[in-house]
Design a protein around this motif. Sequence first.
Motif: not given
Ligand SMILES: [Zn+2]
Length: 219
Positions: A80, A162, A99, A101
Motif C-alpha cells: 500500500e 478492506h 493502515h 485491519h
Molecule cells: Zn490492507
Amino acid sequence: MTETFERERQDVLEAVRRIVATGLVAGASGNVSRRIVTPDGDLIAITASRVPYHRFGVDDVLVVDFDIEPVVGDGVPSSESLAHVAIYRARPDVGAVIHTHPVHASAFAAACTPIPAVLDEQVVTLGGPVEVAAYGPSASEQLAQNAVAALGDRAAVLLRHHGAIAVGADLDEAVAVADLTERAAKVCTLAASLGGARPLPDDVVRAEQKIYRMMKGFK
Ligand SMILES: [Zn+2]
C-alpha cells in the motif's frame, strides 16, 4: 557515509509493535510509515511487504522516495505504498500513516457505512465522522486516490471492503488515531444492542471540528 535513517526506522518499528500489541493488526496485515524530511526532498520509512510481525525487525523498515524507489534497505516496500505517498503528497501536515485491519472498523468498511461522530473525543481527534472511500483494489493507484479524496482534511478514513487508514503529525498521533477509530467503531457496534448510538448534535460537531482544525493549524 550514506545516511541509514536508523532513528526514523526505529520509530516505525516501535509503532508496529504498539499496533500489534493492541490487536489492530495481525499476521502480516497492515502497514506503517513516517515522513522523513531531507534537504533533497521528502522520503518515507515504511514497513516491508509480507513480513510476519512476530519476525519483524528494524531491517524490515525500508526507506523509499515518493516514486517508491529504494533508498535504504533490501526488500519489497508495503503493497500500500502508493496510498501512503498519495496522502503525504496531498497533506503536508501529515508526518505518519498507519493502515490497519481491525475487526470493528473493518465491519464498518465491509458494510460500506461511515463511523458516525458519537463521542466528543472523536471529533477533536479525528476531525468528524470516519468516511468510507470509494472502492479501489488493494495496492492500486485507484485505492490511493479514493482514500485521499475521502480522507479530506480529517485524520482517519475507511477503505471500502478492506480496513482503515489513520494519519497524524507523527507516529504517536497516528497510533492514537488508529486506536480511537477502532474504539469508536466498537462503541457504535455495542451501542446497537442498546438501541443504537445517537450522533452528536450538529452544533457540537461544528464547534469540535473548529478545535480540530485549530489544533492542526488549518485555516
Ligand atoms: Zn490492507
